[in-house]
Scaffold this motif. Structure first.
Motif, PDB file in Angstrom:
ATOM      1  N   ALA A 254       0.797  -1.225   0.000  1.00 26.86           N
ATOM      2  CA  ALA A 254       0.000   0.000   0.000  1.00 26.86           C
ATOM      3  C   ALA A 254       0.829   1.274   0.000  1.00 26.86           C
ATOM      4  O   ALA A 254       0.576   2.187  -0.792  1.00 26.86           O
ATOM      5  CB  ALA A 254      -0.968  -0.011   1.189  1.00 26.86           C
ATOM      6  N   PRO A 255       1.847   1.420   0.889  1.00 27.76           N
ATOM      7  CA  PRO A 255       2.641   2.644   0.858  1.00 27.76           C
ATOM      8  C   PRO A 255       3.339   2.858  -0.472  1.00 27.76           C
ATOM      9  O   PRO A 255       3.411   3.978  -0.976  1.00 27.76           O
ATOM     10  CB  PRO A 255       3.665   2.425   1.990  1.00 27.76           C
ATOM     11  N   ALA A 256       3.864   1.791  -1.046  1.00 23.07           N
ATOM     12  CA  ALA A 256       4.551   1.920  -2.330  1.00 23.07           C
ATOM     13  C   ALA A 256       3.579   2.379  -3.408  1.00 23.07           C
ATOM     14  O   ALA A 256       3.907   3.217  -4.252  1.00 23.07           O
ATOM     15  CB  ALA A 256       5.172   0.581  -2.725  1.00 23.07           C
ATOM     16  N   ALA A 257       2.355   1.859  -3.354  1.00 18.65           N
ATOM     17  CA  ALA A 257       1.351   2.265  -4.341  1.00 18.65           C
ATOM     18  C   ALA A 257       0.988   3.728  -4.177  1.00 18.65           C
ATOM     19  O   ALA A 257       0.831   4.464  -5.149  1.00 18.65           O
ATOM     20  CB  ALA A 257       0.097   1.397  -4.183  1.00 18.65           C
ATOM     21  N   LEU A 258       0.904   4.190  -2.907  1.00 17.85           N
ATOM     22  CA  LEU A 258       0.582   5.581  -2.644  1.00 17.85           C
ATOM     23  C   LEU A 258       1.686   6.487  -3.165  1.00 17.85           C
ATOM     24  O   LEU A 258       1.427   7.531  -3.778  1.00 17.85           O
ATOM     25  CB  LEU A 258       0.371   5.807  -1.148  1.00 17.85           C
ATOM     26  N   ALA A 259       2.928   6.077  -2.932  1.00 18.69           N
ATOM     27  CA  ALA A 259       4.071   6.873  -3.397  1.00 18.69           C
ATOM     28  C   ALA A 259       4.073   6.981  -4.909  1.00 18.69           C
ATOM     29  O   ALA A 259       4.376   8.035  -5.472  1.00 18.69           O
ATOM     30  CB  ALA A 259       5.374   6.247  -2.912  1.00 18.69           C
ATOM     31  N   GLN A 260       3.713   5.886  -5.584  1.00 20.68           N
ATOM     32  CA  GLN A 260       3.686   5.906  -7.040  1.00 20.68           C
ATOM     33  C   GLN A 260       2.533   6.763  -7.549  1.00 20.68           C
ATOM     34  O   GLN A 260       2.639   7.425  -8.580  1.00 20.68           O
ATOM     35  CB  GLN A 260       3.564   4.477  -7.570  1.00 20.68           C
TER      36      GLN A 260
ATOM     37  N   LEU B  88       2.455  14.445   7.200  1.00 16.28           N
ATOM     38  CA  LEU B  88       2.485  13.977   5.815  1.00 16.28           C
ATOM     39  C   LEU B  88       2.649  12.464   5.806  1.00 16.28           C
ATOM     40  O   LEU B  88       3.454  11.920   6.563  1.00 16.28           O
ATOM     41  CB  LEU B  88       3.657  14.600   5.056  1.00 16.28           C
ATOM     42  N   PRO B  89       1.935  11.750   4.961  1.00 17.77           N
ATOM     43  CA  PRO B  89       2.085  10.292   4.887  1.00 17.77           C
ATOM     44  C   PRO B  89       3.527   9.912   4.550  1.00 17.77           C
ATOM     45  O   PRO B  89       4.197  10.579   3.752  1.00 17.77           O
ATOM     46  CB  PRO B  89       1.126   9.891   3.765  1.00 17.77           C
ATOM     47  N   ASP B  90       4.004   8.846   5.151  1.00 12.29           N
ATOM     48  CA  ASP B  90       5.388   8.407   4.948  1.00 12.29           C
ATOM     49  C   ASP B  90       5.709   8.202   3.469  1.00 12.29           C
ATOM     50  O   ASP B  90       6.807   8.532   3.014  1.00 12.29           O
ATOM     51  CB  ASP B  90       5.649   7.108   5.710  1.00 12.29           C
ATOM     52  N   ALA B  91       4.757   7.661   2.742  1.00  9.12           N
ATOM     53  CA  ALA B  91       5.005   7.382   1.328  1.00  9.12           C
ATOM     54  C   ALA B  91       5.176   8.670   0.529  1.00  9.12           C
ATOM     55  O   ALA B  91       5.991   8.742  -0.392  1.00  9.12           O
ATOM     56  CB  ALA B  91       3.863   6.551   0.742  1.00  9.12           C
ATOM     57  N   VAL B  92       4.410   9.697   0.882  1.00  8.80           N
ATOM     58  CA  VAL B  92       4.533  10.992   0.198  1.00  8.80           C
ATOM     59  C   VAL B  92       5.873  11.635   0.550  1.00  8.80           C
ATOM     60  O   VAL B  92       6.560  12.199  -0.313  1.00  8.80           O
ATOM     61  CB  VAL B  92       3.363  11.917   0.569  1.00  8.80           C
ATOM     62  N   VAL B  93       6.254  11.542   1.822  1.00  7.84           N
ATOM     63  CA  VAL B  93       7.551  12.081   2.249  1.00  7.84           C
ATOM     64  C   VAL B  93       8.683  11.399   1.485  1.00  7.84           C
ATOM     65  O   VAL B  93       9.612  12.057   1.000  1.00  7.84           O
ATOM     66  CB  VAL B  93       7.744  11.900   3.765  1.00  7.84           C
TER      67      VAL B  93
END
Length: 311
Positions: free
Chosen positions: A8-14, A250-255
């Motif tokens: 999930a975090p990786a998908a959010l970052a992408q 801020l969400p970790d993935a966005v950071v």
């Protein structure tokens, strides 16, 4: 299920970003923070694949713009390119500042540059020895100017006073232009500039450079000594720096996405060329800037207490 949660975090970052990102600069167009914000905005747009819009929101020494970002939704679409004044100093000197470091997510250091102590040609000094001797011989007779009470330039001047045991009067100006006018005209003895603002006047001979304020000489002005090289000014190390920050939470993935984009921007030859041309030294990519910011606040707190600054 575990694999789904891990992805999930990786998908959010992408997925981020899916729309334009706004960088708030707490000053009018044309200053060093604005130049840094616009140069970084161009570089980040290439890395993020979306437009990056610069919003100039001047006032209160950058604090109005910083407050907007501190209050923004923590989604990565409103960021701050900030400098010492609004990020680390404002809370120490202005009772009306409502935000603190905890209200931001630090993303990374962008660049830094020293300030420079200068003399008016009419002051009749050519180097630090002459400056120190003249000011010490007549306590209270001489004054120095900065771009305002509680700014990094003001604190740099107070650090010089504290280290060398000098008694000088601080004269706050509303910007660099009137400060320069009084220095060149002989109405002011000494002043403190950000290096990029002072360099044209130094090169033209309108003011005399006495020393830069960081621990080492700037590679752009190797002929100007660092103040700390003088035995009376040991330990002086205060510069003007620029950071990229977002709202707290801020969400970790966005950071992570923003940190990667920032790191790639800092390595870009075009970005580095533009920043160095403006007098800045580009920061090393990566790393946690939280400890750096905390140390800067502690340093400024000591100077503020010495100078009894309060607005």
């Amino acid at each position: 299920m575990l694999a789904t949660f891990a992805a999930a975090p990786a998908a959010l970052a992408q997925a981020y970003p899916t729309k334009p990102v706004t960088i708030v600069v707490g000053y009018p167009a044309g200053g060093s923070t604005d130049l840094t914000g616009r140069t970084l905005g161009d570089a980040l747009a290439k890395q993020l694949g979306v437009p990056v819009v610069i919003e100039n929101l001047g006032g209160a020494g950058g604090a109005i713009g910083a407050q907007k970002v501190a209050s923004a939704a923590p989604d990565g679409y409103t960021l701050l390119v900030g400098a010492n004044n609004e990020v680390a100093i404002s809370k120490l000197v202005t009772k009306t500042t409502r935000y603190d470091l905890k209200d931001f997510t630090p993303i990374g250091l962008i660049a830094s540059q020293p300030m420079v102590l200068v003399a008016s040609p009419s002051a009749g000094v050519k180097n630090l020895d002459e400056f120190l001797a003249k000011v010490k011989a007549a306590p209270g007779k001489f004054s120095y100017g900065s771009s305002g009470v509680g700014t990094a330039l003001h604190l740099a001047g107070e650090m010089v006073k504290e280290r060398a045991g000098l008694f000088m009067t601080h004269i706050p100006y509303r910007g660099v232009a009137p400060l320069t006018t009084d220095l060149v005209g002989g109405n002011l003895d000494y002043g403190v500039f950000v290096l990029s603002s002072g360099l044209p006047h130094i090169k033209s001979g309108k003011v005399v450079a006495l020393g830069t304020t960081e621990a080492k000489r700037s590679p752009l002005t190797a002929d100007i000594p660092a103040l700390g090289e003088h035995k009376a000014l040991k330990g002086i190390d205060i510069g003007s720096w620029f950071v990229l920050m977002g709202p707290a939470r801020l969400p970790d993935a966005v950071v992570a996405r923003l940190k990667t984009a920032l790191a790639e921007s800092l390595k870009s030859p075009d970005f580095r060329k533009k920043m160095e041309a403006s007098g800045s030294t580009v920061a090393a990519p990566g790393g946690d800037i939280g400890p750096f910011l905390q140390a800067e606040v502690a340093k400024y707190q000591k100077i503020v207490q010495f100078a009894k600054i309060e607005q």
